[in-house]
Design a protein around this motif. Structure first.
Motif, PDB file in Angstrom:
ATOM      1  N   VAL A 105     -17.562 -98.609 -98.344  1.00 27.39           N
ATOM      2  CA  VAL A 105     -18.107 -99.914 -97.973  1.00 27.39           C
ATOM      3  C   VAL A 105     -18.031-100.929 -99.119  1.00 27.39           C
ATOM      4  N   LEU A 106     -17.555-100.503-100.284  1.00 24.25           N
ATOM      5  CA  LEU A 106     -17.519-101.409-101.428  1.00 24.25           C
ATOM      6  C   LEU A 106     -16.689-102.663-101.165  1.00 24.25           C
ATOM      7  N   PRO A 107     -15.502-102.568-100.564  1.00 25.14           N
ATOM      8  CA  PRO A 107     -14.746-103.799-100.271  1.00 25.14           C
ATOM      9  C   PRO A 107     -15.516-104.776 -99.387  1.00 25.14           C
ATOM     10  N   LEU A 108     -16.258-104.244 -98.413  1.00 30.31           N
ATOM     11  CA  LEU A 108     -17.072-105.095 -97.549  1.00 30.31           C
ATOM     12  C   LEU A 108     -18.139-105.809 -98.359  1.00 30.31           C
ATOM     13  N   TYR A 109     -18.805-105.098 -99.261  1.00 34.37           N
ATOM     14  CA  TYR A 109     -19.837-105.703-100.093  1.00 34.37           C
ATOM     15  C   TYR A 109     -19.261-106.784-100.988  1.00 34.37           C
ATOM     16  N   GLU A 110     -18.095-106.545-101.515  1.00 40.02           N
ATOM     17  CA  GLU A 110     -17.523-107.486-102.478  1.00 40.02           C
ATOM     18  C   GLU A 110     -17.045-108.781-101.821  1.00 40.02           C
ATOM     19  N   ARG A 111     -16.710-108.740-100.525  1.00 36.65           N
ATOM     20  CA  ARG A 111     -16.263-109.970 -99.869  1.00 36.65           C
ATOM     21  C   ARG A 111     -17.377-110.681 -99.106  1.00 36.65           C
ATOM     22  N   THR A 112     -18.562-110.085 -99.048  1.00 36.94           N
ATOM     23  CA  THR A 112     -19.683-110.696 -98.332  1.00 36.94           C
ATOM     24  C   THR A 112     -20.477-111.611 -99.256  1.00 36.94           C
ATOM     25  N   LEU A 113     -20.873-112.764 -98.726  1.00 31.27           N
ATOM     26  CA  LEU A 113     -21.670-113.718 -99.494  1.00 31.27           C
ATOM     27  C   LEU A 113     -23.120-113.774 -99.018  1.00 31.27           C
ATOM     28  N   TRP A 114     -23.366-113.433 -97.753  1.00 32.79           N
ATOM     29  CA  TRP A 114     -24.722-113.485 -97.205  1.00 32.79           C
ATOM     30  C   TRP A 114     -25.053-112.133 -96.589  1.00 32.79           C
ATOM     31  N   PHE A 115     -25.980-111.427 -97.219  1.00 28.68           N
ATOM     32  CA  PHE A 115     -26.405-110.110 -96.768  1.00 28.68           C
ATOM     33  C   PHE A 115     -27.770-110.217 -96.090  1.00 28.68           C
ATOM     34  N   ARG A 116     -27.903-109.565 -94.932  1.00 27.81           N
ATOM     35  CA  ARG A 116     -29.189-109.457 -94.271  1.00 27.81           C
ATOM     36  C   ARG A 116     -29.399-107.993 -93.887  1.00 27.81           C
ATOM     37  N   PHE A 117     -30.517-107.425 -94.328  1.00 30.34           N
ATOM     38  CA  PHE A 117     -30.803-106.017 -94.078  1.00 30.34           C
ATOM     39  C   PHE A 117     -32.168-105.876 -93.408  1.00 30.34           C
ATOM     40  N   TYR A 118     -32.199-105.104 -92.332  1.00 29.60           N
ATOM     41  CA  TYR A 118     -33.481-104.723 -91.718  1.00 29.60           C
ATOM     42  C   TYR A 118     -33.570-103.208 -91.764  1.00 29.60           C
ATOM     43  N   GLN A 119     -34.675-102.690 -92.296  1.00 27.95           N
ATOM     44  CA  GLN A 119     -34.852-101.251 -92.395  1.00 27.95           C
ATOM     45  C   GLN A 119     -36.209-100.846 -91.830  1.00 27.95           C
ATOM     46  N   SER A 120     -36.169 -99.929 -90.883  1.00 30.23           N
ATOM     47  CA  SER A 120     -37.395 -99.377 -90.310  1.00 30.23           C
ATOM     48  C   SER A 120     -37.592 -97.922 -90.713  1.00 30.23           C
ATOM     49  N   GLN A 121     -36.703 -97.411 -91.609  1.00 32.41           N
ATOM     50  CA  GLN A 121     -36.753 -95.985 -91.935  1.00 32.41           C
ATOM     51  C   GLN A 121     -36.906 -95.733 -93.426  1.00 32.41           C
ATOM     52  N   VAL A 122     -36.010 -96.285 -94.239  1.00 25.73           N
ATOM     53  CA  VAL A 122     -36.029 -96.039 -95.681  1.00 25.73           C
ATOM     54  C   VAL A 122     -35.811 -97.357 -96.414  1.00 25.73           C
ATOM     55  N   VAL A 123     -35.999 -97.341 -97.724  1.00 26.80           N
ATOM     56  CA  VAL A 123     -35.724 -98.518 -98.549  1.00 26.80           C
ATOM     57  C   VAL A 123     -34.223 -98.813 -98.484  1.00 26.80           C
ATOM     58  N   GLY A 125     -30.405 -99.512 -99.318  1.00 27.67           N
ATOM     59  CA  GLY A 125     -29.638 -98.926-100.405  1.00 27.67           C
ATOM     60  C   GLY A 125     -29.527 -99.796-101.638  1.00 27.67           C
ATOM     61  N   LEU A 126     -29.365-101.114-101.459  1.00 24.17           N
ATOM     62  CA  LEU A 126     -29.223-102.005-102.609  1.00 24.17           C
ATOM     63  C   LEU A 126     -30.504-102.112-103.433  1.00 24.17           C
ATOM     64  N   LEU A 127     -31.621-101.664-102.873  1.00 21.43           N
ATOM     65  CA  LEU A 127     -32.899-101.746-103.575  1.00 21.43           C
ATOM     66  C   LEU A 127     -33.401-100.377-104.019  1.00 21.43           C
ATOM     67  N   GLN A 128     -32.603 -99.348-103.836  1.00 21.09           N
ATOM     68  CA  GLN A 128     -33.048 -97.996-104.151  1.00 21.09           C
ATOM     69  C   GLN A 128     -32.895 -97.679-105.635  1.00 21.09           C
ATOM     70  N   ALA A 156     -22.056 -93.648-107.035  1.00 19.24           N
ATOM     71  CA  ALA A 156     -21.319 -94.650-106.274  1.00 19.24           C
ATOM     72  C   ALA A 156     -22.258 -95.679-105.649  1.00 19.24           C
ATOM     73  N   ARG A 157     -23.403 -95.209-105.109  1.00 17.02           N
ATOM     74  CA  ARG A 157     -24.354 -96.150-104.508  1.00 17.02           C
ATOM     75  C   ARG A 157     -24.968 -97.063-105.561  1.00 17.02           C
ATOM     76  N   MET A 158     -25.303 -96.517-106.725  1.00 18.96           N
ATOM     77  CA  MET A 158     -25.850 -97.342-107.800  1.00 18.96           C
ATOM     78  C   MET A 158     -24.814 -98.379-108.257  1.00 18.96           C
ATOM     79  N   GLY A 159     -23.550 -97.977-108.272  1.00 14.00           N
ATOM     80  CA  GLY A 159     -22.495 -98.904-108.666  1.00 14.00           C
ATOM     81  C   GLY A 159     -22.367-100.090-107.734  1.00 14.00           C
ATOM     82  N   ARG A 160     -22.674 -99.877-106.453  1.00 15.08           N
ATOM     83  CA  ARG A 160     -22.597-100.978-105.482  1.00 15.08           C
ATOM     84  C   ARG A 160     -23.599-102.079-105.789  1.00 15.08           C
ATOM     85  N   GLN A 161     -24.653-101.736-106.498  1.00 12.54           N
ATOM     86  CA  GLN A 161     -25.717-102.712-106.742  1.00 12.54           C
ATOM     87  C   GLN A 161     -25.295-103.838-107.681  1.00 12.54           C
TER      88      GLN A 161
END
Length: 283
Positions: A105-123, A125-128, A156-161
Motif C-alpha cells: 500500500v506504500l505507493p497509494l500512501y505516497e500519492r494520496t494528499l487527503w487521508f480519512r480514516f475511521y476505525q471501530s476496532q483498533v488504533v 496504522g499510521l498512529l500505532q 514496514a508499517r512504521m516506515g509508512r508513517q
C-alpha cells in the motif's frame, strides 16, 4: 459458501458481462450457439453475461475466439483481473507474508494528499506504536495461520508513517472510544499507545476525533472500519477480506458517512480527556 461480493463488484461483473453479450451479438451468435461452440452448458454463457460468474482468462480467450474479436481479449482479461482484485481474502493476500501486505500500500500512501480514516476496532496504522503493531500482527498470524514475518512487517508499517511528516498532506482520524478501552498486547503496551495518541493531537495538518461511548448517534451509526484516499479510493476491512471501492457513487457514500461520524466526535482537549480516562481505567 463464500461470502457474497459487495455491490460495487457485482456492478463491475455485470458491466463486464454486458461487454461479452455485446461481442456475442455483434458476431451474430445466440447464447446457445456460443455455448455449443465452446463446449459449455448453456447456463454458463448466461451466468457470464449476467455477471453471476467471473470469467477466467481461458473463458475470455474462448469467447473472443469464437466471436472473432481477439483484439479485445487483452483488455477484457485486464478488466476481469481488476474486478477480482477489488475483493481479496486476507488469507490469499497474506500468503506471501505480512511484510508484503504492508509494503503493497506504500505507493497509494505516497500519492494520496487527503487521508480519512475511521476505525471501530483498533488504533489506525499510521498512529500505532511499534509494540502495538507487533501485538496486532501477532494476533493476525495466530488467527489466519499467516507466515510469521512479524518483525519485518512491523518495520514496514512504521516506515509508512513517514507520510505524516511529508508536506502538503492532510489527515483526519475518527475512532470510537471503544478502541481506547480495548487492551491490545498488554496494559503497558496499551498505555504507551494511548500516550502516543495524545502526542499526535498536536501534529500539524492532523485531526484526531473520538466518538464518545453513550453519545447520541443520529445518522452516524458505527460501521466497518474504512480508509479514504483522496476521493479516488476507499479500503474497507472486513472479517475475511479486504475490499477496494473505486466507484464514485460509493466513494461519495463513504464520504458522507465519514462526515456524519466526524460530526459527533470530540477533538482537542475533549479527545485528550477521553484518552486520559482510558489510561486511568487500564491502570
Amino acid at each position: 459458501m463464500p461470502p457474497l461480493p459487495p455491490s460495487s463488484i457485482q456492478q463491475a461483473r455485470a458491466a463486464l458481462g454486458g461487454r461479452l453479450r455485446d461481442i456475442r451479438k455483434d458476431a451474430g451468435l445466440t447464447a446457445r450457439a456460443l455455448a455449443a461452440a465452446a463446449g459449455w452448458h448453456e447456463s454458463k454463457s448466461s451466468r457470464l453475461e449476467n455477471g453471476k460468474t467471473s470469467p477466467s482468462d481461458a473463458d475470455i480467450r474462448i469467447w473472443t475466439s469464437i466471436c472473432r474479436a481477439e483484439e479485445q481479449t487483452a483488455d477484457l482479461i485486464a478488466t476481469a483481473r481488476g474486478i477480482d482484485g477489488m475483493y481479496v481474502e486476507w488469507r490469499r493476500m497474506e500468503r506471501a507474508g505480512l511484510r508484503r501486505v504492508q509494503e503493497s500500500v506504500l505507493p497509494l500512501y505516497e500519492r494520496t494528499l487527503w487521508f480519512r480514516f475511521y476505525q471501530s476496532q483498533v488504533v489506525p496504522g499510521l498512529l500505532q506504536t511499534a509494540d502495538y503493531t507487533h501485538a496486532v500482527l501477532t494476533t493476525l498470524v495466530a488467527l489466519r495461520s499467516a507466515p510469521d514475518d512479524i518483525e519485518e512487517a512491523v518495520s514496514a508499517r512504521m516506515g509508512r508513517q513517514h507520510v505524516l511528516r511529508s508536506g502538503g498532506r492532510r489527515f483526519a482520524f475518527v475512532i470510537e472510544e471503544w478502541v481506547l478501552r480495548s487492551v491490545i498486547g498488554s496494559p503497558n503496551v496499551m498505555v504507551n499507545q494511548l500516550r502516543h495518541l495524545i502526542g499526535m493531537t498536536s501534529v500539524p495538518m492532523l485531526s484526531l476525533g473520538v466518538v464518545p461511548m453513550g453519545v447520541t448517534r443520529g445518522n452516524a451509526w458505527p460501521c466497518e472500519s474504512f480508509s479514504m484516499y483522496d476521493d479516488k479510493q476507499v479500503a474497507c476491512e472486513l472479517v475475511s477480506a479486504g475490499l477496494t471501492v473505486t466507484q464514485p457513487c460509493e466513494i461519495a457514500e463513504y464520504a458522507r458517512t465519514f462526515a456524519e461520524l466526524a460530526g459527533i466526535a470530540v477533538y482537542g482537549a475533549s479527545a485528550r480527556n477521553l484518552i486520559t480516562e482510558a489510561i486511568d481505567a487500564i491502570r
